[in-house]
Design a protein around this motif. Structure first.
Motif, PDB file in Angstrom:
ATOM      1  N   ALA A 104       3.381  -2.334   0.424  1.00  0.00           N
ATOM      2  CA  ALA A 104       2.231  -2.943  -0.222  1.00  0.00           C
ATOM      3  C   ALA A 104       2.364  -3.703  -1.413  1.00  0.00           C
ATOM      4  O   ALA A 104       2.087  -4.853  -1.543  1.00  0.00           O
ATOM      5  CB  ALA A 104       0.986  -2.225   0.070  1.00  0.00           C
ATOM      6  N   LEU A 105       3.204  -3.019  -2.241  1.00  0.00           N
ATOM      7  CA  LEU A 105       3.643  -3.584  -3.845  1.00  0.00           C
ATOM      8  C   LEU A 105       4.362  -5.017  -3.643  1.00  0.00           C
ATOM      9  O   LEU A 105       4.057  -6.044  -4.148  1.00  0.00           O
ATOM     10  CB  LEU A 105       4.329  -2.616  -4.498  1.00  0.00           C
ATOM     11  CG  LEU A 105       3.284  -1.310  -5.089  1.00  0.00           C
ATOM     12  CD1 LEU A 105       4.242  -0.407  -5.832  1.00  0.00           C
ATOM     13  CD2 LEU A 105       2.253  -2.122  -5.907  1.00  0.00           C
ATOM     14  N   HIS A 106       5.473  -4.780  -2.376  1.00  0.00           N
ATOM     15  CA  HIS A 106       6.053  -6.130  -2.390  1.00  0.00           C
ATOM     16  C   HIS A 106       5.494  -7.130  -1.725  1.00  0.00           C
ATOM     17  O   HIS A 106       5.569  -8.467  -1.994  1.00  0.00           O
ATOM     18  CB  HIS A 106       7.367  -5.776  -1.552  1.00  0.00           C
ATOM     19  CG  HIS A 106       8.372  -6.826  -1.359  1.00  0.00           C
ATOM     20  ND1 HIS A 106       8.088  -7.526   0.057  1.00  0.00           N
ATOM     21  CD2 HIS A 106       9.063  -7.425  -1.931  1.00  0.00           C
ATOM     22  CE1 HIS A 106       9.190  -8.467  -0.287  1.00  0.00           C
ATOM     23  NE2 HIS A 106       9.850  -8.320  -1.338  1.00  0.00           N
ATOM     24  N   LYS A 107       4.434  -6.697  -0.863  1.00  0.00           N
ATOM     25  CA  LYS A 107       3.604  -7.661  -0.404  1.00  0.00           C
ATOM     26  C   LYS A 107       2.791  -8.674  -1.153  1.00  0.00           C
ATOM     27  O   LYS A 107       2.716  -9.716  -1.234  1.00  0.00           O
ATOM     28  CB  LYS A 107       2.647  -7.281   0.859  1.00  0.00           C
ATOM     29  CG  LYS A 107       1.878  -8.116   1.584  1.00  0.00           C
ATOM     30  CD  LYS A 107       1.135  -7.414   2.511  1.00  0.00           C
ATOM     31  CE  LYS A 107       0.273  -8.573   3.380  1.00  0.00           C
ATOM     32  NZ  LYS A 107      -0.672  -7.761   4.287  1.00  0.00           N
ATOM     33  N   ARG A 108       2.287  -7.759  -2.255  1.00  0.00           N
ATOM     34  CA  ARG A 108       1.473  -8.372  -3.422  1.00  0.00           C
ATOM     35  C   ARG A 108       2.198  -9.066  -4.193  1.00  0.00           C
ATOM     36  O   ARG A 108       1.891 -10.409  -4.615  1.00  0.00           O
ATOM     37  CB  ARG A 108       0.727  -7.119  -3.901  1.00  0.00           C
ATOM     38  CG  ARG A 108      -0.435  -7.778  -5.018  1.00  0.00           C
ATOM     39  CD  ARG A 108      -1.074  -6.634  -5.534  1.00  0.00           C
ATOM     40  NE  ARG A 108      -1.891  -6.261  -4.306  1.00  0.00           N
ATOM     41  CZ  ARG A 108      -2.856  -5.407  -4.509  1.00  0.00           C
ATOM     42  NH1 ARG A 108      -3.051  -4.626  -5.744  1.00  0.00           N
ATOM     43  NH2 ARG A 108      -3.543  -4.861  -3.651  1.00  0.00           N
ATOM     44  N   VAL A 109       3.519  -8.876  -4.800  1.00  0.00           N
ATOM     45  CA  VAL A 109       4.275  -9.392  -5.474  1.00  0.00           C
ATOM     46  C   VAL A 109       4.833 -10.656  -4.708  1.00  0.00           C
ATOM     47  O   VAL A 109       4.897 -11.662  -5.460  1.00  0.00           O
ATOM     48  CB  VAL A 109       5.333  -8.587  -6.076  1.00  0.00           C
ATOM     49  CG1 VAL A 109       6.396  -9.396  -6.638  1.00  0.00           C
ATOM     50  CG2 VAL A 109       5.067  -7.459  -6.819  1.00  0.00           C
ATOM     51  N   GLY A 111       3.707 -12.540  -2.476  1.00  0.00           N
ATOM     52  CA  GLY A 111       2.449 -13.302  -1.902  1.00  0.00           C
ATOM     53  C   GLY A 111       2.500 -13.635  -0.606  1.00  0.00           C
ATOM     54  O   GLY A 111       2.069 -14.764  -0.078  1.00  0.00           O
TER      55      GLY A 111
END
Length: 112
Positions: A104-109, A111
């Motif tokens: 989830a963090l990687h998806k947010r970073v 984009g």
């Protein structure tokens, strides 16, 4: 270690379900509080914390004390095996894996 994550998922699920079932919707201040308690106590009852406290005491702490005092009779109970299998199944699904948080963090970073 895997069993512990599944166990925590079971405990948390029970915690939320019982808190939701035991929460009340009585409007404090109109004199119709349950058991005639004060308005502050009625507000506490409305939040569902009472069910959460009962779940913590009966559903978690009591069984830990029983298991530590009588380990062999506790482990030879057939229901313990059923609950163990449920906890291990929840762990096997990966629903509580830390990789989901990292994804989830990687998806947010990233984009996407």
């Amino acid at each position: 270690p895997g069993f512990m994550i599944g166990r925590q998922l079971c405990v948390v699920s029970c915690f939320f379900i019982i808190a939701r079932v035991t929460s009340l919707n009585v409007e404090p201040g109109f004199g119709n509080n349950i058991f005639g308690v004060s308005d502050a106590a009625q507000t506490f009852f409305n939040m569902g914390f009472l069910g959460a406290v009962i779940t913590t005491i009966l559903g978690s702490i009591t069984w830990q004390l029983v298991a530590s005092a009588f380990p062999l009779p506790f482990l030879s109970n057939p229901m313990v095996y059923v609950f163990l299998r449920i906890c291990l199944f929840l762990e096997a699904t990966g629903i509580a894996s830390g990789a989901w948080v990292l994804a989830a963090l990687h998806k947010r970073v990233a984009g996407f």
